[in-house]
Design a protein around this motif. Structure first.
Motif, mmCIF file in Angstrom:
data_model
loop_
_atom_site.group_PDB
_atom_site.id
_atom_site.type_symbol
_atom_site.label_atom_id
_atom_site.label_comp_id
_atom_site.label_asym_id
_atom_site.label_seq_id
_atom_site.Cartn_x
_atom_site.Cartn_y
_atom_site.Cartn_z
ATOM 1 N N GLU A 6 0.829 -1.207 0.000
ATOM 2 C CA GLU A 6 0.000 0.000 0.000
ATOM 3 C C GLU A 6 0.865 1.260 0.000
ATOM 4 O O GLU A 6 1.998 1.260 0.482
ATOM 5 N N GLY A 8 0.181 5.931 -0.294
ATOM 6 C CA GLY A 8 -0.767 7.015 -0.474
ATOM 7 C C GLY A 8 -1.329 7.610 0.798
ATOM 8 O O GLY A 8 -2.054 8.605 0.760
ATOM 9 N N ARG A 19 -5.732 9.392 -2.161
ATOM 10 C CA ARG A 19 -5.946 8.170 -2.932
ATOM 11 C C ARG A 19 -4.924 7.136 -2.485
ATOM 12 O O ARG A 19 -3.707 7.340 -2.626
ATOM 13 N N SER A 21 -3.195 3.459 -2.858
ATOM 14 C CA SER A 21 -2.883 2.504 -3.910
ATOM 15 C C SER A 21 -2.403 1.201 -3.290
ATOM 16 O O SER A 21 -1.775 1.203 -2.229
ATOM 17 N N CYS A 22 -2.695 0.110 -3.957
ATOM 18 C CA CYS A 22 -2.254 -1.208 -3.513
ATOM 19 C C CYS A 22 -1.749 -1.967 -4.738
ATOM 20 O O CYS A 22 -2.556 -2.341 -5.599
ATOM 21 N N VAL A 23 -0.455 -2.152 -4.799
ATOM 22 C CA VAL A 23 0.144 -2.907 -5.894
ATOM 23 C C VAL A 23 0.290 -4.363 -5.467
ATOM 24 O O VAL A 23 0.867 -4.660 -4.418
ATOM 25 N N ARG A 77 -9.921 -0.591 -9.754
ATOM 26 C CA ARG A 77 -8.705 -1.349 -10.013
ATOM 27 C C ARG A 77 -8.256 -1.129 -11.453
ATOM 28 O O ARG A 77 -9.074 -0.882 -12.334
ATOM 29 N N LYS A 81 -1.842 -2.118 -14.367
ATOM 30 C CA LYS A 81 -0.855 -1.832 -13.330
ATOM 31 C C LYS A 81 -0.947 -2.812 -12.167
ATOM 32 O O LYS A 81 -0.202 -2.697 -11.203
ATOM 33 N N THR A 83 -3.097 -2.951 -9.853
ATOM 34 C CA THR A 83 -3.217 -2.057 -8.698
ATOM 35 C C THR A 83 -4.682 -1.799 -8.377
ATOM 36 O O THR A 83 -5.516 -1.666 -9.281
ATOM 37 N N TYR A 85 -7.182 0.805 -6.079
ATOM 38 C CA TYR A 85 -7.154 2.148 -5.498
ATOM 39 C C TYR A 85 -8.353 2.339 -4.566
ATOM 40 O O TYR A 85 -9.409 1.735 -4.739
ATOM 41 N N GLN A 87 -10.094 5.814 -3.558
ATOM 42 C CA GLN A 87 -10.195 7.267 -3.593
ATOM 43 C C GLN A 87 -11.046 7.714 -2.420
ATOM 44 O O GLN A 87 -12.183 7.283 -2.283
ATOM 45 N N CYS A 101 -4.737 -3.110 2.571
ATOM 46 C CA CYS A 101 -5.224 -3.747 1.357
ATOM 47 C C CYS A 101 -5.338 -5.243 1.615
ATOM 48 O O CYS A 101 -4.448 -5.842 2.236
#
Length: 125
Positions: A6, A8, A19, A21-23, A77, A81, A83, A85, A87, A101
């Protein structure tokens, strides 16, 4: 090995936006049920949002939200990427906490197999 990373989080004033993010590694977000949990001071851990996996079923890609964040938070999502998100708009002090995440290869929200390390969100003036 599945990893969720995670980013952001941070400090924001009430009414502001962030926002998250989770990759994901190894796990394809498009074909997985993904979500966000949070742990806020003085409260139990709670599921903030979920998006079900894309499997062609009637429940495919369905999103759910905690009542207190409906209309303010949006989960999405990006498969290109890998990923997911979150928001977060119109943030309130009670949104302060650690956000995690989560993911599962299954179809059921709240039945997660994988967890990230978390990112901290602080809403304060």
């Amino acid at each position: 090995q599945v990893q969720l990373v995670e980013s952001g989080g941070g400090l924001v004033q009430p009414g502001g936006s962030l926002r998250l993010s989770c990759v994901a590694s190894v796990l394809p977000v498009h074909y997985s049920t993904m979500g966000w949990f949070r742990r806020t001071p003085g409260k139990e851990r709670e599921e903030v949002s979920c998006i079900t996996r894309n499997d062609g079923s009637t429940a495919s890609g369905r999103t759910t939200y905690l009542d207190s964040v409906k209309g303010r938070f949006t989960i999405t999502r990006d498969s290109s990427k890998n990923t997911v998100y979150l928001q977060m708009n119109n943030l309130k002090p009670e949104d302060t906490g650690d956000y995690y995440c989560v993911a599962t290869r299954g179809t059921i929200c709240s039945d997660y197999d994988y967890w990230g390390q978390g990112t901290r969100v602080t809403v304060s003036s």
